[in-house]
Design a protein around this motif. Structure first.
Motif, mmCIF file in Angstrom:
data_model
loop_
_atom_site.group_PDB
_atom_site.id
_atom_site.type_symbol
_atom_site.label_atom_id
_atom_site.label_comp_id
_atom_site.label_asym_id
_atom_site.label_seq_id
_atom_site.Cartn_x
_atom_site.Cartn_y
_atom_site.Cartn_z
ATOM 1 N N UNK A 1 -5.286 -11.816 3.385
ATOM 2 C CA UNK A 1 -4.902 -10.817 4.378
ATOM 3 C C UNK A 1 -3.416 -10.531 4.352
ATOM 4 N N UNK A 2 -2.606 -11.595 4.241
ATOM 5 C CA UNK A 2 -1.155 -11.398 4.166
ATOM 6 C C UNK A 2 -0.777 -10.605 2.919
ATOM 7 N N UNK A 3 -1.464 -10.864 1.811
ATOM 8 C CA UNK A 3 -1.178 -10.131 0.572
ATOM 9 C C UNK A 3 -1.489 -8.644 0.736
ATOM 10 N N UNK A 4 -2.635 -8.327 1.342
ATOM 11 C CA UNK A 4 -2.990 -6.925 1.563
ATOM 12 C C UNK A 4 -1.969 -6.262 2.489
ATOM 13 N N UNK A 5 -1.573 -6.966 3.544
ATOM 14 C CA UNK A 5 -0.608 -6.412 4.502
ATOM 15 C C UNK A 5 0.738 -6.169 3.830
ATOM 16 N N UNK A 6 1.202 -7.158 3.048
ATOM 17 C CA UNK A 6 2.498 -7.026 2.375
ATOM 18 C C UNK A 6 2.468 -5.871 1.379
ATOM 19 N N UNK A 7 1.388 -5.790 0.604
ATOM 20 C CA UNK A 7 1.279 -4.690 -0.368
ATOM 21 C C UNK A 7 1.255 -3.336 0.332
ATOM 22 N N UNK A 8 0.439 -3.225 1.374
ATOM 23 C CA UNK A 8 0.302 -1.936 2.057
ATOM 24 C C UNK A 8 1.584 -1.532 2.749
ATOM 25 N N UNK A 9 2.348 -2.503 3.237
ATOM 26 C CA UNK A 9 3.588 -2.189 3.956
ATOM 27 C C UNK A 9 4.605 -1.488 3.069
ATOM 28 N N UNK A 10 4.469 -1.605 1.746
ATOM 29 C CA UNK A 10 5.408 -0.899 0.871
ATOM 30 C C UNK A 10 5.271 0.615 0.998
ATOM 31 N N UNK A 11 4.158 1.093 1.550
ATOM 32 C CA UNK A 11 3.994 2.540 1.757
ATOM 33 C C UNK A 11 5.021 3.091 2.736
ATOM 34 N N UNK A 12 5.547 2.249 3.627
ATOM 35 C CA UNK A 12 6.570 2.722 4.558
ATOM 36 C C UNK A 12 7.829 3.180 3.809
ATOM 37 N N UNK A 13 8.038 2.637 2.605
ATOM 38 C CA UNK A 13 9.214 3.020 1.828
ATOM 39 C C UNK A 13 9.134 4.462 1.347
#
Length: 737
Positions: free
Chosen positions: A285-297
């Motif tokens: 779950x943390x991996x999915x969250x961390x990966x998806x959060x890069x979309x904010x960039x």
């Protein structure tokens, strides 16, 4: 981090009713808080990017922004148009529309060049995005006029009507995807568990997680406005990861129960599952969250909304797996124990000896056969599998991006069919460029003169429509002026894009560009789309760079191995590339149009590759973490690296395949939707998960790990005493009481 999943599961297992009631109270509170706060929708300015956004900002500040506009087309049912009857209908329509509070003005009727149609243009009040929610009264008035003049065809279209139609269709599509995916998911779970109750648990937790996230997303919209796409992602990802995480935990608990053969309590079994599958769920779950959060960039309102929806629903799904799921498993375990005790008592009364069940392996002949090539010929299997994946990925080299504008919407929407008839009769309505200038008030006369020269020069270009003398609108303070130029070509066409290039590179520099201290920009549908694509391309290296870095760090830290971290990044890249290659092969050409019911754009929707690249990295981490955790656990129990690879992958094969089938079903349901963009997303995600679960995790990963051997598990650092820190996936010894 290492022991928290166990602590949470232990508390829930020992206080099951508190955990169950607490979870559903949490869901209701989230949903209630979201409904009370309401949703904060994105406004027009939230979508501004590039030069087009700057031009729209200048026009909006001056009160010259584009207004939501509807067009009513009046035609004869057969034969030539009766001018008198059409004029009467136009006057009736004008009177009805002008009386509406949503209408700013109704322009005089315009006749098509062939004389077969009459057009009435209605300009609405408010911002452009407000048109969708205010257009219903206008559609009602058009229907009334059509009923009052049955000898004529009176129909309405325009951006507001089309947006409403797209929104309505999206809602119907989501309902359809649920009707398709939920029954199939339930059937898969029934096959996996052989129990209606156990199959219902993953769906119950996934749906409750989605409900809680809907409320949280409404609250989050007050920090980051919602453009209306977040709900789609919450439903899509909530069902996928919610079922997956619950499935991982459930299967591990059943494996431990089968192995214990009645020697451990339900509470102890839940602790065992939490120490292994529970921790894998947290890391995943943390991996999915961390990966998806890069979309904010990407600094884009749509990507930010998609990221927020995904981050929230994954976090809630992980929370449900560590809180309410252990409690449910304990209650179901107690029920199973009581039934087993009664059954044993009846057997004892009849004098039948009690049989002790032995643990059944999680793998079967099929998975053993799939694993055999990697075990016997790892080098050859690795080379062949990688070459196949690269071949599938090859079409991605020809990837073309396009902003899917209005012309790409489904013709099942009535307003789109009217739009086609309208633009056939009035081709100058296909595309409009807006040249916006801002300067000192005393420069207004020379700015208007330069814009008029620009308009005349553009109309001499065959790419532009000849609409008469250019009309320049100037703000009351004289600072801002706007010139509209019509183009008789669809927005995604090469001709429309070329007209924008001519305007920006040739006509503006030679006219208003010669004026000093005058800010100039071009907006409109084509400019918006092109600037949006360029904006995304400029952000792509930053997003992918952070994505690769964070994926590597997350995996390397989780398993204390640089090699495993690098291997995870390479495999995720291969999986994502193959999925994008398949997407280009199917959707960029025309051969699959009839098969999947879509009209090819000749390109891929500009948002799809970046979003899918990020999301696929996150989803690939699901299986990577789960499979590698089982391998590491086997090594911690004394197996050699080679034995651990075979054991870990064989034991995880069934659950990974089951989880993949659930995800593929959910994502594939989106292929049946109307929006081409959603079709592309669903298809790419389904293909990626299938390739990842079968080719990557059962052929490439074991082959690579077998070839690397012990070298793959070299730790990041050694403890002062010489010990090697390991991932705590071994079985703890919980208290039985």
């Amino acid at each position: 981090m290492r022991t928290r999943p166990v602590h949470m599961a232990r508390w829930s297992a020992r206080h099951p009713w508190r955990a169950i009631v607490g979870w559903f109270v949490f869901v209701l509170l989230c949903l209630g808080a979201g409904i009370a706060a309401g949703n904060n929708p994105a406004t027009t300015k939230d979508f501004w990017v590039g030069e087009a956004g700057r031009a729209e900002s200048m026009a909006t500040d001056a009160g010259l922004q584009r207004r939501p506009t509807e067009h009513v087309l009046i035609r004869a049912r057969s034969g030539p148009l009766d001018t008198e009857r059409a004029g009467a209908a136009a006057r009736d329509l004008t009177a009805r529309m002008a009386a509406l509070p949503e209408v700013d003005r109704v322009e005089p009727p315009a006749r098509s060049q062939d004389g077969m149609a009459l057009r009435v243009t209605v300009v609405m009040k408010g911002a452009e995005l407000d048109g969708r929610k205010n257009v219903v009264p206008l559609l009602d008035r058009t229907a009334q006029v059509a009923a009052a003049h049955p000898d004529l065809i009176v129909e309405e279209t325009g951006s507001p009507a089309i947006s409403k139609g797209v929104n309505d269709q999206r809602g119907e599509d989501l309902a359809l995807s649920e009707r398709l995916s939920l029954p199939v998911t339930l059937v898969i779970l029934l096959i996996v568990f052989g129990s209606v109750v156990m199959a219902g648990v993953p769906l119950l937790l996934a749906l409750s997680s989605i409900a809680a996230t809907m409320g949280l997303a409404m609250l989050a919209s007050h920090l980051m406005p919602d453009p209306g796409v977040g709900t789609n992602m919450i439903l899509l990802m909530g069902l996928a990861v919610g079922v997956d995480y619950t499935l991982f935990f459930l299967k591990r608990e059943r494996e431990e129960r089968s192995r214990a053969a009645g020697r451990l309590s339900s509470e102890a079994l839940v602790e065992l599952a939490a120490a292994t599958a529970g921790r894998a769920v947290v890391v995943s779950g943390l991996a999915v969250i961390v990966c998806t959060a890069t979309l904010y960039l990407a600094t884009d309102v749509i990507f930010s909304s998609l990221a927020t929806g995904t981050v929230l629903v994954v976090a809630v799904a992980v929370l449900s797996s560590l809180t309410v799921l252990p409690a449910l498993l304990v209650k179901l375990g107690h029920r199973a124990e009581r039934r087993a005790a009664k059954k044993a008592a009846r057997r004892a009364e009849r004098g039948v000896p009690v049989r002790t069940k032995t643990a059944k392996p999680e793998h079967g002949r099929l998975f053993g056969a799939l694993m055999r090539p990697a075990q016997r010929h790892p080098a050859m299997t690795l080379c062949v599998s990688v070459l196949v994946m690269l071949a599938v990925a090859a079409p991605a080299l020809g990837l073309k991006l396009v902003d899917p504008g209005r012309d790409t919407f489904s013709r099942d929407i009535p307003a789109m069919r009217v739009h086609d008839r309208l633009t056939t009769a009035f081709p100058e309505l296909l595309v409009k460029h807006e040249v916006v200038t801002r300067g000192a008030p005393d420069r207004a006369p020379e700015v208007r003169k330069a814009l008029t020269e620009l308009g005349r020069a553009a109309q001499a270009d065959p790419l532009f429509a000849r609409t008469g003398e250019p009309v320049v609108r100037t703000s009351a303070d004289g600072r801002t002026s706007v010139l509209e130029l019509a183009v008789p070509h669809p927005a995604p066409s090469d001709e429309a894009i070329a007209s924008l290039d001519h305007l920006r590179d040739r006509y503006i520099p030679s006219t208003v560009g010669q004026l000093g201290a005058v800010d100039t920009g071009v907006s409109g549908d084509v400019a918006r789309g092109q600037d949006y694509v360029h904006h995304e391309r400029s952000k792509l290296p930053l997003v992918i760079g952070f994505l690769l870095l964070l994926t590597f760090v997350t995996t390397a830290v989780a398993f204390r191995s640089v090699v495993v971290g690098l291997l995870g990044v390479v495999l995720n890249l291969l999986s994502a590339a193959a999925a994008l290659g398949a997407l280009v092969l199917v959707f960029q050409g025309t051969w699959a149009e009839g098969l999947l019911d879509f009209d090819s754009l000749g390109a891929i929707a500009s948002r799809v590759p970046l979003f899918l690249f990020v999301l696929l990295f996150g989803l690939s981490m699901d299986y990577q973490v789960f499979v590698v955790s089982r391998i590491k656990e086997a090594m911690d129990h004394g197996m050699t690296a080679r034995e651990a690879v075979a054991d870990g992958i064989e034991r995880s094969a069934k659950v990974v395949t089951s989880a993949a089938l659930v995800m593929v079903t959910i994502f594939a349901a989106f292929v049946f939707l109307h929006l081409t963009e959603m079709k592309q997303m669903g298809f790419c995600l389904a293909v990626a998960v299938l390739l990842d679960a079968v080719v990557i995790r059962m052929l490439i990963l074991p082959s690579a790990l077998l070839l690397l051997g012990e070298r793959a598990w070299r730790p990041l650092r050694r403890r002062p005493g010489g010990g090697v820190p390991t991932v705590p996936v071994g079985r703890p010894v919980p208290r039985v009481g």
